[in-house]
Design a protein around this motif. Structure first.
Motif, PDB file in Angstrom:
ATOM      1  N   THR A 141       0.823  -1.219   0.000  1.00  0.00           N
ATOM      2  CA  THR A 141       0.000   0.000   0.000  1.00  0.00           C
ATOM      3  C   THR A 141       0.852   1.262   0.000  1.00  0.00           C
ATOM      4  N   VAL A 142       1.893   1.258   0.853  1.00  0.00           N
ATOM      5  CA  VAL A 142       2.702   2.469   0.987  1.00  0.00           C
ATOM      6  C   VAL A 142       3.343   2.833  -0.355  1.00  0.00           C
ATOM      7  N   LEU A 143       3.752   1.801  -1.098  1.00  0.00           N
ATOM      8  CA  LEU A 143       4.344   2.060  -2.415  1.00  0.00           C
ATOM      9  C   LEU A 143       3.317   2.670  -3.365  1.00  0.00           C
ATOM     10  N   TRP A 144       2.068   2.161  -3.305  1.00  0.00           N
ATOM     11  CA  TRP A 144       1.027   2.733  -4.166  1.00  0.00           C
ATOM     12  C   TRP A 144       0.820   4.198  -3.840  1.00  0.00           C
ATOM     13  N   VAL A 145       0.832   4.520  -2.557  1.00  0.00           N
ATOM     14  CA  VAL A 145       0.644   5.916  -2.159  1.00  0.00           C
ATOM     15  C   VAL A 145       1.782   6.763  -2.719  1.00  0.00           C
ATOM     16  N   VAL A 161      -6.184   7.843  -2.639  1.00  0.00           N
ATOM     17  CA  VAL A 161      -6.233   7.031  -3.864  1.00  0.00           C
ATOM     18  C   VAL A 161      -5.383   5.773  -3.715  1.00  0.00           C
ATOM     19  N   GLY A 162      -4.193   5.928  -3.141  1.00  0.00           N
ATOM     20  CA  GLY A 162      -3.292   4.787  -3.020  1.00  0.00           C
ATOM     21  C   GLY A 162      -3.851   3.693  -2.112  1.00  0.00           C
ATOM     22  N   ILE A 163      -4.357   4.089  -0.943  1.00  0.00           N
ATOM     23  CA  ILE A 163      -4.894   3.080  -0.012  1.00  0.00           C
ATOM     24  C   ILE A 163      -6.155   2.445  -0.610  1.00  0.00           C
ATOM     25  N   THR A 164      -7.003   3.271  -1.239  1.00  0.00           N
ATOM     26  CA  THR A 164      -8.204   2.728  -1.875  1.00  0.00           C
ATOM     27  C   THR A 164      -7.837   1.691  -2.925  1.00  0.00           C
ATOM     28  N   PHE A 165      -6.822   2.017  -3.714  1.00  0.00           N
ATOM     29  CA  PHE A 165      -6.381   1.137  -4.797  1.00  0.00           C
ATOM     30  C   PHE A 165      -6.065  -0.265  -4.270  1.00  0.00           C
ATOM     31  N   HIS A 166      -5.255  -0.305  -3.211  1.00  0.00           N
ATOM     32  CA  HIS A 166      -4.882  -1.596  -2.655  1.00  0.00           C
ATOM     33  C   HIS A 166      -6.077  -2.262  -1.977  1.00  0.00           C
ATOM     34  N   SER A 167      -6.955  -1.462  -1.347  1.00  0.00           N
ATOM     35  CA  SER A 167      -8.149  -2.022  -0.693  1.00  0.00           C
ATOM     36  C   SER A 167      -9.051  -2.716  -1.704  1.00  0.00           C
ATOM     37  N   ALA A 234       5.136   8.643   5.772  1.00  0.00           N
ATOM     38  CA  ALA A 234       5.897   8.382   4.560  1.00  0.00           C
ATOM     39  C   ALA A 234       5.522   9.342   3.432  1.00  0.00           C
ATOM     40  N   ALA A 235       4.222   9.668   3.326  1.00  0.00           N
ATOM     41  CA  ALA A 235       3.800  10.477   2.183  1.00  0.00           C
ATOM     42  C   ALA A 235       3.257  11.831   2.629  1.00  0.00           C
ATOM     43  N   GLY A 236       3.486  12.177   3.862  1.00  0.00           N
ATOM     44  CA  GLY A 236       3.039  13.479   4.344  1.00  0.00           C
ATOM     45  C   GLY A 236       1.544  13.669   4.270  1.00  0.00           C
ATOM     46  N   ALA A 237       0.808  12.573   4.502  1.00  0.00           N
ATOM     47  CA  ALA A 237      -0.640  12.651   4.363  1.00  0.00           C
ATOM     48  C   ALA A 237      -1.309  13.234   5.605  1.00  0.00           C
TER      49      ALA A 237
END
Lengths: 284, 256
Positions: A141-145, A161-167, A234-237
């Motif tokens: 997931t972290v890589l997708w983000v 978007v990244g977490i949703t993608f993997h979910s 990691a992604a400053g979210a």
């Protein structure tokens, strides 16, 4: 299917001469391969371990400072740069990030699952979607983000978007598996009454699916909460993950880290209680 | 009403599961198919509503050949063919009345299916059918809480909700205790006599067949070996149905 060479032949006569011990298992090729692989891996580990330890490393000193940091974190939690209320706010942000991504993910995944269950979809579609989803799942997931942060820039958008993608990829798989577990006879029965596909999905599949749908979605929510904390740093979210990163790596304030860890633990405990209740519903 | 001509089916392309099966079913009659396991009873029943696509032959239901219908025509034809199963195949988390109402969904719109939109008249019919099978008090019970015999009766009510011309019963009593067996068989016979529905039943129990059937079809090794009124079913005829031809168990063992 048992291969002829693996078949057991029961000796009609015990061999004469010196008594041999009777083996309990065959020394087949698979077992030998596994043992050899383990032996090689063990050897490599033992040989590389000393080279990884830096020359100035002192075990007692390292253990002492580890214990000291643990003590500061867990026994002396204290806020310095921030307030408890503001920390509650950022914890809420992380929870909402997990909630939003799980919600969007579960809705999308439901439709993908319908198109990739053997009960409803043709084999080519099942294989196509399932392998595509497997590729998405294989990347963390972290890589997708981080990949999406190239598109959206670092921040909450990329995280959502990244977490949703993997979910979606994860939930599609487990929903489709749950649908595959349904008896084919049930769907056949509905077809035999002349029901349309939409009615079969709504009236036969969904009622049987609700318990596993709930429990899998909840498990994904727990995963997404953990991911939301990780990508916060990691992604400053934003969210509590970002605060955790600032306190630990920027201010080196382990008292504050302790407070946040306790807050996250408390919320994880709440999640655990809810999932326990959900499981009880499932097995009713 | 229902005429099957020269039906043939093979699953693996070589060994014939059915060879040239022909028979007729008449309105208001209970027709029972008997024969050893693996003889092809289930294949015949499932061919009639095309759950199994057969290789050759003709299945005339109301003078249309079920085998020639396209998807939507077949779906509409299936709306008038009830079917009940050995394992009941109800949607267990739903209530009895919800399961019964599924019977009328075939003729309703997508929207009705998705949002469970039933008219009051349909709901009344469903309640009346549950009363008819003696389950009025269980209408709002989840089906997973019902006993086997009760589930099968919900299954019958669901089939009746289709306003069927024929009801196909695939081993309807194989999982039931003797008392439930009698209840279920009585209801099925009553449907034939009072409602003029054709009832076609696959059975293992010859004594039940003798008691309830108007017409008996004996199947052995994919062929019709007996087709007559029940009165003609002598002990010798039964021995013939169960002994002639290949022993089915042998072919099963062979596959493994």
């Amino acid at each position: 299917m048992i291969k002829p060479e693996n078949q057991i032949s029961i000796p009609t006569q015990l061999p004469s001469g010196p008594r041999l011990s009777i083996p309990l298992r065959f020394r087949d090729r698979r077992r030998v391969t596994i043992l050899l692989t383990l032996a090689v891996l063990g050897y490599i580990t033992l040989m590389t371990l000393p080279t990884m330890i830096p020359s100035h490393f002192k075990l007692t000193e390292a253990l002492m400072s580890f214990a000291e940091n643990i003590k500061i974190m867990f026994l002396q939690p204290r806020l310095v740069n921030t307030t408890f209320i503001s920390l509650l706010g950022v914890l809420g942000q992380s929870i909402l990030l997990a909630f939003l991504t799980t919600l969007i993910g579960s809705v999308l995944a439901f439709f993908f699952a319908l198109a990739s269950t053997r009960r409803l979809a043709p084999t080519s579609l099942v294989l196509g979607i399932q392998s595509f989803m497997a590729v998405i799942r294989a990347i963390p997931t972290v890589l997708w983000v981080l990949i999406y942060s190239v598109v959206f820039g670092l921040g909450a958008n990329a995280a959502v978007v990244g977490i949703t993608f993997h979910s979606v990829a994860y939930l599609t798989k487990v929903y489709a598996d749950s649908m595959d577990e349904l008896s084919p006879e049930i769907i056949e029965t509905m077809q035999a009454m002349g029901l349309k596909k939409s009615a079969i999905i709504r009236q036969a599949i969904i009622p049987n699916l609700i318990p596993s749908y709930l429990s899998w979605t909840f498990i994904r929510f727990e995963i997404n909460f953990a991911d939301a904390i990780a990508v916060g740093a990691a992604a400053g979210a934003g969210g509590i993950g970002y605060q955790l990163f600032m306190s630990s790596s920027f201010y080196f304030n382990f008292h504050e880290v302790g407070v946040m860890v306790y807050m996250i633990l408390a919320f994880a405990l709440v999640l655990e209680i809810i999932s326990y209740r959900l499981r009880a519903v499932k097995h009713q | 009403m229902l005429t099957v001509n020269h039906l043939a089916k093979s699953y693996d392309g070589e060994k014939k599961s059915l060879t040239d099966v022909s028979f007729s079913v008449h309105p208001g009659e209970v027709t029972v198919i008997i024969g050893p396991s693996g003889a092809g009873k289930t294949t015949i029943l499932r061919s009639i509503n095309q759950l199994i696509r057969d290789d050759d032959g003709e299945i005339l239901f109301d003078d249309t050949d079920m085998r020639q219908l396209n998807r939507s025509q077949l779906r509409r034809a299936r709306c008038r063919i009830g079917m009940i199963f050995q394992n009941y195949n109800l949607i267990e988390p739903l209530t009895a009345i919800e399961n019964v109402l599924h019977g009328c969904l075939g003729t309703k719109s997508n929207l009705a299916g998705i949002f469970s939109l039933y008219s009051n008249r349909e709901k009344e019919t469903a309640l009346k059918l549950l009363e008819k099978v003696g389950l009025k008090d269980f209408a709002y019970q989840q089906c997973r809480n019902l006993s086997g015999g009760q589930k099968q009766r919900v299954g019958i009510a669901r089939a009746l909700m289709q306003h069927p011309k024929i009801i196909l019963c695939d081993e309807p009593i194989a999982s039931l205790d003797p008392k439930s067996t009698i209840t279920v068989m009585d209801i099925l016979r009553d449907l034939a006599i009072n409602d003029g529905i054709s009832v076609l039943i696959n059975l293992h129990q010859v004594d039940i067949a003798r008691e309830y059937a108007d017409h008996v079809i004996g199947i052995n090794n994919g062929q019709v070996v007996f087709d007559d009124r029940t009165q003609a079913l002598s002990d010798a005829a039964i021995t013939g149905i169960y002994q002639k031809g290949a022993v089915p168990e042998r072919s099963l063992v062979h596959e493994f």
